[in-house]
Design a protein around this motif. Structure first.
Motif: not given
Ligand SMILES: Cc1ncc(COP(=O)(O)O)c(C=O)c1O
Length: 386
Positions: A105-109, A114-117, A131-135
């Motif tokens: 949830v923190a990552i999805s939030t 296109g964001d890099e993490v 991360i990938e599921l959020s694009g």
């Protein structure tokens, strides 16, 4: 056939995890399973009685979406005592279905397409799919499993205008490294300079060795104000099967976090929340954990010391890594499988924690096991062919 064409995998690179594979192999060969990252022993009878009490007293319907208030209050008090940081039970703390949900949830939030993490590898395996599921795009900082210190130059070199967040994990699975005050200060300066969101996985917070202190990002105000801190009672109370965790974050982060949490699980298992809330009132229940595991680490390390591994004692978590680079050239996956088949001891090849193919000739052993299991496994490892 048509249906097959319609379903396009969102995680094409995800297969069966190494944990499932090694546990299945251990089962097949009746091997001692030091691959599994969870305790072999049960949680305390007192905690079991508390669950029973709350089930019988009718705490069996949905808990409030952010978590049972007594548990959020207990977490707030525990966090304040551990790190001096104030998280308000109503606005800053959410009880989750394990740290895995908190992290997801923190990552999805935080992450938009296109964001890099930035992810330090070796890494716990849930970060990258989330991360990938959020694009988002994971950007790896690769550490040797036996690394001495974080290469902050490499971290800086990864930061671009697109970098949204950085994920850290201390104490660390699988390396057993514990971040120092200096690491956290450097992180704070970088996060501030580049306006990064920090997602901190601290599930092993109460398992640190040799007098070390766990330093939470929560204890550094300039980090706390930009961080999601994810914790788990599974590791702290030998209750991994309860999947009870939590997320600490400033109110405006928490408000967004809860929008996703409420539609993912809504709330988590009620009587267990009340039981843990009561159990937390006695700090000895979690403050004794480091000594408990330090003894097990030492028992195991002492029993394998003559094999000739390169082994730095784990600094925290319940994992011990050993490098066999000076004993053999064998690939780590092949070796872990062979040891399971030939001598009956299962471990995890550390290459499995990296995004791309690597082989650091390192195995991870979990020492959250009965003493007899550890000694028996060490005895068998002493007979192995390298
Ligand atoms: C580093 C790390 N983070 C998170 C988790 C997941 O915690 P939970 O079982 O509470 O979901 C684990 C479990 O092994 C872990 O090792």
């Amino acid at each position: 056939m048509l249906l097959k064409n319609r379903l396009q995998s969102k995680l094409p690179n995800v297969g069966t995890t190494i944990f499932t594979k090694m546990s299945a192999l251990a089962e097949e060969h009746k091997a001692l399973n030091l691959a599994q990252g969870f305790p072999e022993f049960d949680c305390s009878p007192e905690l079991q009685r508390l669950v029973d009490k709350h089930v019988r007293s009718g705490k069996n319907q949905y808990a409030p979406m952010p978590g049972a208030l007594p548990l959020r209050e207990a977490i707030s008090k525990q966090t304040f005592e551990a790190s001096g940081s104030e998280y308000h039970p109503v606005t800053d703390i959410t009880v989750t279905s394990g740290a895995t949900e908190a992290l997801f949830v923190a990552i999805s939030t935080a992450v938009h397409p296109g964001d890099e993490v930035i992810v330090f590898e070796p890494a716990y395996d849930s970060y990258v799919p989330a991360i990938e599921l959020s694009g988002g795009i994971p950007v790896f900082v690769t550490l040797d499993p036996q690394y001495d210190s974080i290469d902050w130059g490499a971290v800086k070199a990864c930061i671009t205008k697109k970098t949204r967040a950085i994920i850290i994990n201390t104490p660390h699975n699988p390396t057993g490294k514990v971040w120092t005050a200096s690491d956290l200060q450097t992180l704070a300066a970088l996060a501030e300079a580049h306006d990064l969101i920090v997602i901190s996985d601290e599930v092993y917070e109460y398992i640190v060795f040799d007098g070390r202190a766990h330093i939470s990002v929560a204890s550094i105000p300039s980090l706390a104000e930009r961080s999601f801190v994810c914790g788990s009672f599974g590791k702290t109370f030998h209750t991994t099967g309860w999947k009870l965790g939590y997320c600490l974050a400033p109110a405006h982060f928490t408000a967004e976090f809860r929008k996703i949490h409420q539609f993912l699980v809504f709330s988590v298992v009620t009587p267990f929340q009340f039981a843990v809330a009561e159990y937390l009132s006695e700090p000895e229940h979690y403050l004794s954990l480091s000594a408990f595991y330090e003894r097990k680490r030492d028992l195991f390390n002492d029993a394998i010391k003559d094999i000739g591994f390169i082994q730095k004692p784990s600094e925290g978590s319940f994992f011990q890594n050993v490098s066999y680079a000076n004993l053999s050239d064998e690939n780590d996956l092949a070796l872990a499988e062979r040891l399971t088949r030939e001598i009956g001891v299962a471990s995890i090849p550390v290459s499995a924690f990296y995004g791309r193919e690597t082989d650091f000739k390192t195995l991870r052993f979990c020492f959250a096991k009965h003493d007899e299991t550890l000694l028996k496994a060490a005895g068998l490892l002493n007979t192995a062919r390298w």
